[in-house]
Design an enzyme around this catalytic site. Structure first.
Site, PDB file in Angstrom:
ATOM      1  N   PHE A  92       0.834  -1.108  -0.065  1.00  0.00           N
ATOM      2  CA  PHE A  92      -0.114  -0.006   0.191  1.00  0.00           C
ATOM      3  C   PHE A  92       0.950   1.209   0.230  1.00  0.00           C
ATOM      4  O   PHE A  92       1.766   1.470   1.040  1.00  0.00           O
ATOM      5  CB  PHE A  92      -0.764   0.084   1.126  1.00  0.00           C
ATOM      6  CG  PHE A  92      -1.664   1.252   1.154  1.00  0.00           C
ATOM      7  CD1 PHE A  92      -3.090   1.154   0.281  1.00  0.00           C
ATOM      8  CD2 PHE A  92      -1.659   2.407   1.737  1.00  0.00           C
ATOM      9  CE1 PHE A  92      -3.856   2.331   0.437  1.00  0.00           C
ATOM     10  CE2 PHE A  92      -2.417   3.588   1.714  1.00  0.00           C
ATOM     11  CZ  PHE A  92      -3.647   3.506   0.757  1.00  0.00           C
ATOM     12  N   ASP A 108       9.470   3.081   1.821  1.00  0.00           N
ATOM     13  CA  ASP A 108       8.321   3.958   2.163  1.00  0.00           C
ATOM     14  C   ASP A 108       8.146   3.641   3.595  1.00  0.00           C
ATOM     15  O   ASP A 108       7.466   2.655   4.110  1.00  0.00           O
ATOM     16  CB  ASP A 108       7.243   3.342   1.345  1.00  0.00           C
ATOM     17  CG  ASP A 108       5.896   4.041   1.608  1.00  0.00           C
ATOM     18  OD1 ASP A 108       5.780   4.803   2.595  1.00  0.00           O
ATOM     19  OD2 ASP A 108       4.786   3.819   1.003  1.00  0.00           O
ATOM     20  N   LYS A 148       2.874  11.707   6.986  1.00  0.00           N
ATOM     21  CA  LYS A 148       1.943  11.639   8.385  1.00  0.00           C
ATOM     22  C   LYS A 148       2.301  12.027   9.392  1.00  0.00           C
ATOM     23  O   LYS A 148       2.133  13.469   9.325  1.00  0.00           O
ATOM     24  CB  LYS A 148       1.834   9.988   8.335  1.00  0.00           C
ATOM     25  CG  LYS A 148       1.069   9.396   7.284  1.00  0.00           C
ATOM     26  CD  LYS A 148       0.359   7.866   7.583  1.00  0.00           C
ATOM     27  CE  LYS A 148      -0.151   7.304   6.340  1.00  0.00           C
ATOM     28  NZ  LYS A 148      -1.448   7.837   6.053  1.00  0.00           N
TER      29      LYS A 148
END
Length: 404
Positions: free
Chosen positions: A142, A227, A256
């Site tokens: 993802f 990531d 984030k």
């Protein structure tokens, strides 16, 4: 007040695209590890906005930095310079050891930026023939929701009906270094993966996997991209999850928690060889590196370190995981995680994780299901032992008391 919640949910359903299926709790306030709904009920947040709120909700020092900067200058675009960007670069480089930084906004933008950059690096530095560059990615990944990213997703819900997709990606099984090696060829420019797959259900690869991929990338002149948008900035008990295996990626993606949940901020961290291929006019973002984002990120990084949140994630995470594993329930297939990135996977006969998340909500805990049978648990890194113990009581009650 319940009527207010029902009205708001009804308006969302009527006017909003139905691309999410949230729990039916309408939140209006947050502080630290807690959030409150419009009816005044308090919940312990065990999702942290998918790790965007590592520093806790509405951290006062980040809030102060945001308000102060918002009253002075919010946006200039990159057509002009601002007095926060250089300081953001300096402090982020000092924290992470990066030599070059590309500021963006969302995590998906950071991923897209990395894809563009390593392709260009492949053509201009490695010598790959034009339009032949390949990037190796992992199954069950993802990395975001853009067309390019969902094009190399293996999740049918993420990619179904959105084609045609850009080419140039090879998918291999996550955790299988031999598969990475077999997929490499003279046109391979990068390997893109998550150190721990969050959305897939907190899937941790075998020990030595990241080290072996690092060795392969170094030997074949391939860029290793990690990531760390969910795993980074303290979530796993280290600043970056790569540290658990003692490796260093060529390109690291963070986002984030880089803003503590106040503002979309992301960054591509790398070196001059890779990011140096970008020339003026070839890539950018109106909001990327804006002064408000930079001021907020600087405060978010500072409190993460100064207040010992990373160390707390390691200590409380180990305890949380150990105690979850000790819950005597026939429903639980596996408890896994690292730091405060945890998951409880249920047996299929448990009836799906959603109903257990609903039961937890009724007991004052907000967690989220993923991939049907897994409960994700990721509280803010400021959580205390007392708060962990209270949460464990609720998990125990739900996992042992809910009828199948």
């Amino acid at each position: 007040m319940q009527q207010l919640a029902n009205d708001l949910i009804g308006t969302e359903s009527r006017l909003g695209a139905h691309n999410y299926k949230p729990l039916d709790v309408v939140l209006s306030r947050g502080l630290g590890v807690y959030v409150w709904d419009v009816d005044g009920n308090r919940y312990l947040d065990c999702l942290s906005a998918y790790s965007a709120v590592n520093q806790g909700h509405c951290h006062p020092k980040i809030l102060e930095a945001m308000v102060e900067q918002a009253s002075k200058l919010t946006l200039t675009s990159r057509a002009f310079r601002n007095d926060q960007l250089a300081l953001f670069y300096e402090e982020l480089a000092a924290l992470t050891g990066s030599h070059k930084i590309l500021p963006m906004n969302s995590g998906a933008e950071a991923v897209e930026s990395a894809i563009k950059t390593v392709r260009k690096w492949g053509y201009e530095v490695k010598g790959v023939p034009e339009n032949r560059a390949e990037i190796i990615v992992c199954s069950d990944n993802f990395h975001g929701r853009t067309i390019a990213i969902v094009g190399f997703s293996t999740d049918p819900d993420a990619r179904g009906g959105f084609g045609p997709f850009p080419s140039g990606f090879r998918t291999v099984r996550f955790g299988d270094a031999e598969a990475v090696e077999a997929a490499m060829n003279e046109n391979t420019v990068a390997v893109l993966l998550e150190p721990i797959q969050g959305e897939a259900g907190v899937i941790i690869p075998p020990a030595g996997y990241l080290r072996r991929v690092r060795e392969l990338c170094s030997a074949r002149n391939v860029v290793m991209i990690l990531d760390e948008i969910q795993t980074g900035l303290g979530r796993t008990g280290k600043l970056l999850a790569e540290e658990h295996e003692g490796v260093e990626a060529d390109v690291t993606l963070i986002g984030k928690a880089l803003s503590g949940g106040f503002y979309p901020v992301s960054a591509v961290l790398s070196n001059s060889e890779v990011l140096g291929v970008l020339k003026p006019g070839q890539h950018g973002s109106t909001f990327g590196g804006n002064p408000l984002a930079c001021a907020v990120a600087r405060a978010a990084m500072r409190v993460l370190v100064e207040e010992g949140m990373i160390e707390n994630a390691a200590v409380q995470g180990d305890y949380f995981k150990e105690q979850l594993a000790g819950i005597r329930s026939n429903l639980v297939r596996e408890v896994r995680g690292r730091g405060l990135m945890l998951a409880v996977e249920l047996h299929p006969e448990a009836g799906g994780a959603r109903r257990y998340c609903e039961a937890l909500r009724a007991r004052g805990v907000l967690a989220k299901d993923t991939h049907d049978h897994t409960i994700r648990i990721a509280p803010p890194l400021v959580i205390t032992r007392e708060q962990v113990d209270w949460a464990l009581e609720q998990f125990d009650a739900v996992l042992t008391g809910l009828p199948q």
